[in-house]
Design a protein around this motif. Structure first.
Motif, PDB file in Angstrom:
ATOM      1  N   ILE A 173       0.852  -1.190   0.000  1.00 24.05           N
ATOM      2  CA  ILE A 173       0.000   0.000   0.000  1.00 24.05           C
ATOM      3  C   ILE A 173       0.882   1.232   0.000  1.00 24.05           C
ATOM      4  N   ASP A 174       0.672   2.097  -0.978  1.00 26.76           N
ATOM      5  CA  ASP A 174       1.414   3.355  -1.099  1.00 26.76           C
ATOM      6  C   ASP A 174       2.928   3.120  -1.154  1.00 26.76           C
ATOM      7  N   ALA A 177      -7.280   2.316   3.030  1.00 27.79           N
ATOM      8  CA  ALA A 177      -5.921   2.853   2.948  1.00 27.79           C
ATOM      9  C   ALA A 177      -5.371   2.724   1.526  1.00 27.79           C
ATOM     10  N   ALA A 178      -5.631   1.578   0.885  1.00 28.47           N
ATOM     11  CA  ALA A 178      -5.128   1.371  -0.471  1.00 28.47           C
ATOM     12  C   ALA A 178      -5.823   2.295  -1.461  1.00 28.47           C
ATOM     13  N   THR A 211      -7.248   5.154  -0.772  1.00 33.28           N
ATOM     14  CA  THR A 211      -6.797   6.522  -0.476  1.00 33.28           C
ATOM     15  C   THR A 211      -5.443   6.791  -1.107  1.00 33.28           C
ATOM     16  N   ALA A 212      -4.539   5.815  -1.030  1.00 35.48           N
ATOM     17  CA  ALA A 212      -3.225   5.973  -1.656  1.00 35.48           C
ATOM     18  C   ALA A 212      -3.354   6.094  -3.168  1.00 35.48           C
ATOM     19  N   ARG A 215      -4.834   9.545  -4.035  1.00 34.21           N
ATOM     20  CA  ARG A 215      -3.833  10.604  -3.905  1.00 34.21           C
ATOM     21  C   ARG A 215      -2.853  10.554  -5.076  1.00 34.21           C
ATOM     22  N   ALA A 216      -2.443   9.338  -5.457  1.00 35.50           N
ATOM     23  CA  ALA A 216      -1.509   9.204  -6.574  1.00 35.50           C
ATOM     24  C   ALA A 216      -2.138   9.651  -7.888  1.00 35.50           C
ATOM     25  N   THR A 254      -4.627   4.786 -11.699  1.00 29.86           N
ATOM     26  CA  THR A 254      -3.964   4.113 -10.593  1.00 29.86           C
ATOM     27  C   THR A 254      -4.813   2.908 -10.205  1.00 29.86           C
ATOM     28  N   PRO A 276       4.857   5.484  -5.780  1.00 28.55           N
ATOM     29  CA  PRO A 276       4.051   4.911  -4.695  1.00 28.55           C
ATOM     30  C   PRO A 276       2.572   5.242  -4.860  1.00 28.55           C
ATOM     31  N   GLY A 277       1.749   4.259  -4.602  1.00 28.86           N
ATOM     32  CA  GLY A 277       0.315   4.446  -4.689  1.00 28.86           C
ATOM     33  C   GLY A 277      -0.285   4.164  -6.053  1.00 28.86           C
ATOM     34  N   ASN A 302      -1.287  -0.738  -5.966  1.00 30.45           N
ATOM     35  CA  ASN A 302      -1.395  -1.280  -4.613  1.00 30.45           C
ATOM     36  C   ASN A 302      -1.949  -2.695  -4.703  1.00 30.45           C
TER      37      ASN A 302
END
Length: 504
Positions: A32-33, A68-69, A71-72, A75-76, A194, A221-222, A225
Motif C-alpha cells: 500500500i502506497d 488505505a489502499a 486513499t493511496a 492521492r496518486a 492508478t 508509490p500508490g 497497490n
C-alpha cells in the motif's frame, strides 16, 4: 497457447524445482502506497494444493486496509505524477516491468505452481510469457494513442479526448493469477489510471511479487497497490468504496452480480465483468483433421486442470463420427500424466483446493445420478501426496438440460453431445446462459463463416482452440460478462471520453 509446450522448463529437473520451492520465501504483506503493510493483525495461511503445506502467512484485508489502499491510489491519481506523465514515459515504465517479469520468470512460475497447482512448465512457458508480453504490448502502445478532431462547423473546433478514468479496482481469480491481473493492470496503467489489485485469496503470492516489481520498474508509490483478502470482505469493501471509479472483475457470474449491486449501492462506478463460461466445441465430419480435433478437444478441457472459463467443456460431435472422436478423447484422457506440479513432465497438476475439488466431484456424482455415462475418470487420485488431484473425466449420454450440460464445472470434466445436423449443433451450442467462447472444426469456408456468426460467443476459434494474441479483444456475451480485455479496446474500460467545444 498450444498443446505443445513442454520444452523450456525441461532444462530444470524435478529435483531442482523441489529444492527451489523449499528455499522460496513468499511475502504475504499488503503493498500500500509503495510500502509493505502487514494489516491490522488478521491473516490466513496460503495453502499449496500440491501437498497441502502452508506457503506463507498472508495479511487479510478488511475495510480499513481497503480504504488505505484506495486513499493511496486516489492521492496518486489526483496529485501524483503518473496521470500527468507523457504517455510514452508511462510506456517506458511498463516496458521495464515486462523486462523484470522475464528476469524473475522462474521465481514467479514457481510461486504460481505452488499456490494454485499449475504444472511448472505451463506456469513458466505459457503464463509468464503471457504476462510479460501483456505489459510489453501496452508499454509499446501507450505512446501511440491519438485523440480526435471532429469535423463540424467552420466557426468551431471540437476535440474528443480520452482521459484516464481514475482509480481502478481490479479483482482477479486464481486460475491465471498473473495473466488476468496483467490484462487489467497493464491497460489501466497505460491509460494513466492508478490501481488497487485484489488477487484471489487462493493465489495471492504471485501478485505480491508483481506489485514489488512494479515499484522497481519505476511506478510511483500508490500507483499500484496490492491487497489480499477474501471476496466477501475485501472484495465487497473495494466494490462499495466511493473512491473507486472503475471496478474490473474476472470470476464467477454470482460474484459479478454482487459487484453490480455494490456499484448501485455506492457511487455507480463502472463495472466491467469477465465471468463464467460453458463453451461448446463443434466437430463436423469435414474437419480438416479429426485426430487433431480430438487431441485439441482433450487438451482444451484438461489444460490448467480444466480451471478455465473458456474451457471447451461441451464437445458437440456429428453423430456419424461421435464414437470415433469420443474414443480418441478418452484415450488421451487416460494417457494424460497427472502429477506433481513441480515435475516438468506433468501434464495436469492439482486443483486449487479441497473445497473446489469437492464441488467438482459433486458435479460428477450428480451427472452419474442423472444417467450420464462415465467413460473415464471421475475420481480423486494421488491421495498419498496430501495434494488435491482429480482424474481427467469424460461423460457422454449427457442430457442437454442436465446440470452438467448447463452449469460451469471449472474442472477437468468433459461432456460429449452428438448431433445430426448443423442447425441442431448451433441450437445446442447456444443453449446456455453463457457466451464466452466456442470452437468449430470444418473444412468448408462458408460453413465456418455462417456458424461463427450464428454462435453467441465473444470468441470463436475455427480449426483451433485457445489461439490468439494481444491484438484481438477477449470477453463474453450474455451472462459471461461485458467489456473486453486485451487489445487497444481494453483501454475503453479505463478512459473517459471528453468533448471540448471551442467557439472560434
Amino acid at each position: 497457447m498450444t498443446p505443445d509446450t513442454h520444452a523450456v522448463t525441461h532444462a530444470v529437473t524435478h529435483e531442482e524445482w523441489i529444492r527451489r520451492a523449499k528455499a522460496l520465501a513468499p511475502v504475504g504483506a499488503h503493498l500500500i502506497d509503495g510500502a509493505d503493510a502487514p494489516g491490522a493483525g488478521s491473516s490466513f495461511g496460503a495453502l499449496s494444493p500440491r501437498d497441502g503445506r502452508t506457503l506463507a502467512d498472508v495479511a487479510d484485508a478488511g475495510p480499513a486496509e481497503i480504504d488505505a489502499a484506495v486513499t493511496a491510489a486516489r492521492r496518486a491519481f489526483d496529485a501524483g505524477p503518473w496521470p500527468r506523465l507523457e504517455p510514452a514515459e508511462r510506456g517506458q515504465v511498463l516496458l521495464r516491468l515486462a523486462g523484470l517479469l522475464e528476469e524473475h520468470r522462474a521465481e514467479l512460475a514457481l510461486t504460481i505452481s505452488l499456490e494454485m497447482g499449475k504444472p511448472i512448465t505451463e506456469a513458466h512457458d505459457i503464463e509468464l510469457s503471457a504476462v510479460a508480453g501483456t505489459f510489453r504490448w501496452y508499454g509499446q502502445l501507450a505512446g501511440k494513442l491519438t485523440d480526435e478532431v471532429a469535423h463540424t462547423t467552420p466557426d468551431a473546433l471540437a476535440l474528443v479526448t480520452r482521459e484516464p478514468a481514475g482509480v481502478v479496482g481490479a479483482v482477479v481469480p486464481w486460475n491465471f493469477p498473473l495473466t488476468l491481473a496483467g490484462w487489467k493492470v497493464a491497460p489501466a496503467l497505460a491509460a494513466g489510471c492508478t490501481v488497487v489489485l485484489k488477487p484471489s485469496e487462493h493465489a495471492p503470492l504471485s501478485a505480491s511479487v508483481l506489485g514489488r516489481l512494479g515499484l522497481e520498474a519505476g511506478l510511483p508509490p500508490g500507483v499500484l497497490n496490492v491487497v489480499n483478502g477474501a471476496g466477501p470482505v475485501a472484495g465487497r469493501a473495494l466494490g462499495l468504496h466511493p473512491g473507486v471509479d472503475v471496478l474490473a472483475f474476472t470470476g464467477s457470474t454470482a460474484v459479478g452480480r454482487h459487484f453490480l449491486r455494490h456499484a448501485a449501492d455506492s457511487n455507480l462506478k463502472r463495472v466491467w465483468l469477465e465471468l463464467g463460461g460453458k463453451s461448446p466445441n463443434i466437430v463436423l465430419p469435414d474437419a480438416p483433421d479429426l485426430d487433431q480435433a480430438a487431441a485439441t478437444a482433450a487438451w482444451g478441457i484438461f489444460f490448467n486442470q480444466g480451471e478455465m472459463c473458456t474451457a471447451p467443456s461441451r464437445l458437440l460431435v456429428h453423430s456419424s463420427i461421435a464414437e470415433q472422436v469420443t474414443e480418441a478423447v478418452v484415450a488421451r484422457a487416460r494417457a494424460l500424466r497427472v502429477g506433481d506440479p513441480l515435475d516438468p513432465a506433468t501434464e495436469m497438476g492439482a486443483l486449487v483446493g479441497e473445497g473446489h475439488l469437492h464441488r467438482v466431484l459433486g458435479h460428477v456424482r450428480t451427472a452419474v445420478e442423472d444417467g450420464a455415462r462415465l467413460r473415464t475418470g471421475g475420481a480423486r487420485t494421488l491421495t498419498g501426496t496430501g495434494g488435491v488431484y482429480l482424474e481427467p473425466t469424460v461423460f457422454d449420454r449427457v442430457a442437454p438440460d442436465s446440470p452438467l450440460a448447463r452449469e460451469e464445472v471449472f474442472g477437468p470434466v468433459l461432456s460429449v453431445f452428438p448431433f445430426d445436423d448443423l442447425d441442431e449443433a448451433v441450437t445446442l451450442a447456444n443453449a446456455s446462459e453463457y457466451g464466452l467462447a466456442a470452437g468449430l472444426w470444418t473444412s468448408d469456408l462458408s460453413t465456418a463463416h455462417r456458424v461463427s456468426r450464428a454462435l453467441r460467443a465473444g470468441t470463436v476459434w475455427v480449426n483451433c482452440y485457445e489461439r490468439g494474441d494481444l491484438t484481438v479483444p477477449f470477453g463474453g456475451m450474455k451472462q459471461s460478462g461485458n467489456g473486453r480485455d486485451k487489445s487497444a479496446h481494453a483501454l475503453e474500460k479505463y478512459t473517459e471520453l471528453k468533448t471540448t467545444w471551442i467557439q472560434l
